[in-house]
Design a protein around this motif. Structure first.
Motif, mmCIF file in Angstrom:
data_model
loop_
_atom_site.group_PDB
_atom_site.id
_atom_site.type_symbol
_atom_site.label_atom_id
_atom_site.label_comp_id
_atom_site.label_asym_id
_atom_site.label_seq_id
_atom_site.Cartn_x
_atom_site.Cartn_y
_atom_site.Cartn_z
ATOM 1 N N MET A 1 24.726 30.561 29.519
ATOM 2 C CA MET A 1 26.166 30.602 29.499
ATOM 3 C C MET A 1 26.620 31.133 28.147
ATOM 4 O O MET A 1 26.002 30.871 27.126
ATOM 5 N N SER A 2 27.693 31.874 28.188
ATOM 6 C CA SER A 2 28.312 32.363 26.966
ATOM 7 C C SER A 2 29.789 32.581 27.259
ATOM 8 O O SER A 2 30.244 32.296 28.369
ATOM 9 N N VAL A 3 30.494 33.069 26.296
ATOM 10 C CA VAL A 3 31.897 33.410 26.496
ATOM 11 C C VAL A 3 32.078 34.891 26.207
ATOM 12 O O VAL A 3 31.327 35.484 25.431
ATOM 13 N N VAL A 4 33.065 35.466 26.854
ATOM 14 C CA VAL A 4 33.511 36.806 26.498
ATOM 15 C C VAL A 4 34.996 36.657 26.218
ATOM 16 O O VAL A 4 35.736 36.051 26.993
ATOM 17 N N LEU A 5 35.403 37.163 25.089
ATOM 18 C CA LEU A 5 36.797 37.032 24.684
ATOM 19 C C LEU A 5 37.564 38.295 25.022
ATOM 20 O O LEU A 5 37.183 39.391 24.613
ATOM 21 N N VAL A 6 38.590 38.108 25.803
ATOM 22 C CA VAL A 6 39.528 39.173 26.127
ATOM 23 C C VAL A 6 40.909 38.620 25.826
ATOM 24 O O VAL A 6 41.088 37.412 25.678
ATOM 25 N N ARG A 7 41.884 39.491 25.703
ATOM 26 C CA ARG A 7 43.247 39.046 25.406
ATOM 27 C C ARG A 7 44.221 39.674 26.390
ATOM 28 O O ARG A 7 44.139 40.878 26.675
ATOM 29 N N VAL A 62 32.253 33.179 18.860
ATOM 30 C CA VAL A 62 30.977 33.883 19.051
ATOM 31 C C VAL A 62 30.499 34.440 17.708
ATOM 32 O O VAL A 62 30.309 35.655 17.568
ATOM 33 N N PRO A 63 30.307 33.554 16.726
ATOM 34 C CA PRO A 63 29.951 34.029 15.386
ATOM 35 C C PRO A 63 28.621 34.781 15.334
ATOM 36 O O PRO A 63 28.416 35.614 14.453
ATOM 37 N N ARG A 64 27.735 34.518 16.288
ATOM 38 C CA ARG A 64 26.436 35.220 16.324
ATOM 39 C C ARG A 64 26.495 36.460 17.202
ATOM 40 O O ARG A 64 25.505 37.142 17.410
ATOM 41 N N GLY A 65 27.667 36.742 17.737
ATOM 42 C CA GLY A 65 27.832 37.908 18.596
ATOM 43 C C GLY A 65 27.581 37.574 20.052
ATOM 44 O O GLY A 65 27.184 36.456 20.401
ATOM 45 N N TYR A 66 27.806 38.556 20.887
ATOM 46 C CA TYR A 66 27.633 38.385 22.323
ATOM 47 C C TYR A 66 26.170 38.564 22.705
ATOM 48 O O TYR A 66 25.441 39.304 22.047
ATOM 49 N N ALA A 159 27.865 22.317 25.416
ATOM 50 C CA ALA A 159 27.014 23.219 26.197
ATOM 51 C C ALA A 159 25.792 23.626 25.388
ATOM 52 O O ALA A 159 24.671 23.661 25.913
ATOM 53 N N GLU A 160 25.995 23.919 24.111
ATOM 54 C CA GLU A 160 24.867 24.300 23.252
ATOM 55 C C GLU A 160 23.900 23.136 23.091
ATOM 56 O O GLU A 160 22.679 23.316 23.154
ATOM 57 N N GLU A 161 24.432 21.940 22.931
ATOM 58 C CA GLU A 161 23.622 20.734 22.780
ATOM 59 C C GLU A 161 22.724 20.518 24.001
ATOM 60 O O GLU A 161 21.604 20.041 23.882
ATOM 61 N N LYS A 162 23.236 20.879 25.172
ATOM 62 C CA LYS A 162 22.476 20.705 26.417
ATOM 63 C C LYS A 162 21.590 21.914 26.726
ATOM 64 O O LYS A 162 20.964 21.977 27.784
ATOM 65 N N GLY A 163 21.586 22.894 25.832
ATOM 66 C CA GLY A 163 20.768 24.078 26.046
ATOM 67 C C GLY A 163 21.362 25.054 27.046
ATOM 68 O O GLY A 163 20.653 25.915 27.563
ATOM 69 N N LEU A 164 22.642 24.945 27.321
ATOM 70 C CA LEU A 164 23.284 25.806 28.298
ATOM 71 C C LEU A 164 23.897 27.062 27.707
ATOM 72 O O LEU A 164 24.192 28.009 28.418
ATOM 73 N N LEU A 165 24.105 27.059 26.409
ATOM 74 C CA LEU A 165 24.782 28.170 25.758
ATOM 75 C C LEU A 165 23.766 29.202 25.294
ATOM 76 O O LEU A 165 22.751 28.862 24.671
ATOM 77 N N GLU A 166 24.037 30.439 25.618
ATOM 78 C CA GLU A 166 23.177 31.554 25.196
ATOM 79 C C GLU A 166 23.146 31.611 23.675
ATOM 80 O O GLU A 166 24.185 31.607 23.031
#
Length: 167
Positions: A1-7, A62-66, A159-166
């Motif tokens: 899982m990750s996020v994509v930021l759009v506006r 997304v400080p580490r990028g997509y 999500a990151e804590e549970k290992g779900l975040l890319e």
């Protein structure tokens, strides 16, 4: 899982009413039926403002990028769409980044947006669509408050804590 930021690109006189969206590459997607109400200068100012906000949010969320999307199936999930342009921006961005398949999944949408989104995704899934003349995503939720940055960061942390975040 990750996020994509759009506006969302909001009308200068009513920011809640969108005339399109912008993706992380800075590519705008416009609702052409609304553009005639705007000057080129209006459009330019809104796009610049939203791109600046998008960059600030990328630093926060997304400080580490997509993640690398090449060859991957990507599912764009939105809490519901009104016009659909933010989902369109996210889906097209994923395709530009090499996703092998892009699926857009939403719980609710107006029928006209459903038809629009089906053209931009390999697959579009909407649990409930409506022809209601006064459609609003929030009418399908008991609580549809705007998430604060802190709330969003907390959900991502969990999500990151549970290992779900890319990574």
């Amino acid at each position: 899982m990750s996020v994509v930021l759009v506006r969302k690109l909001g009308l200068p006189w009513n920011e809640e009413a969108g005339f399109g969206a912008i993706d992380p590459d800075g590519t705008p997607y416009y609702d052409k039926s609304v553009l005639s109400y705007l000057s080129e200068e209006d459009i330019k100012q809104v796009v610049e403002k939203e791109l600046k906000e998008l960059r600030e949010r990328e630093r926060k969320f997304v400080p580490r990028g997509y993640p690398d999307l090449r060859g991957r199936q990507v599912i764009i999930v939105d809490d519901g769409v009104a016009t659909g342009y933010t989902a369109i921006a996210a889906a097209n961005w994923a395709k530009k980044k090499g996703a092998s398949e892009v699926i857009i999944a939403v719980p609710v949408c107006p029928s006209d947006a459903k038809e629009r989104l089906e053209r931009y995704a390999d697959k579009f899934v909407c649990y409930y669509s409506s022809d209601a003349p006064s459609f609003a995503v929030g009418m399908f939720y008991r609580d549809f408050h705007q998430l604060s940055d802190e709330e969003a960061k907390e959900y991502l942390r969990r999500a990151e804590e549970k290992g779900l975040l890319e990574p």
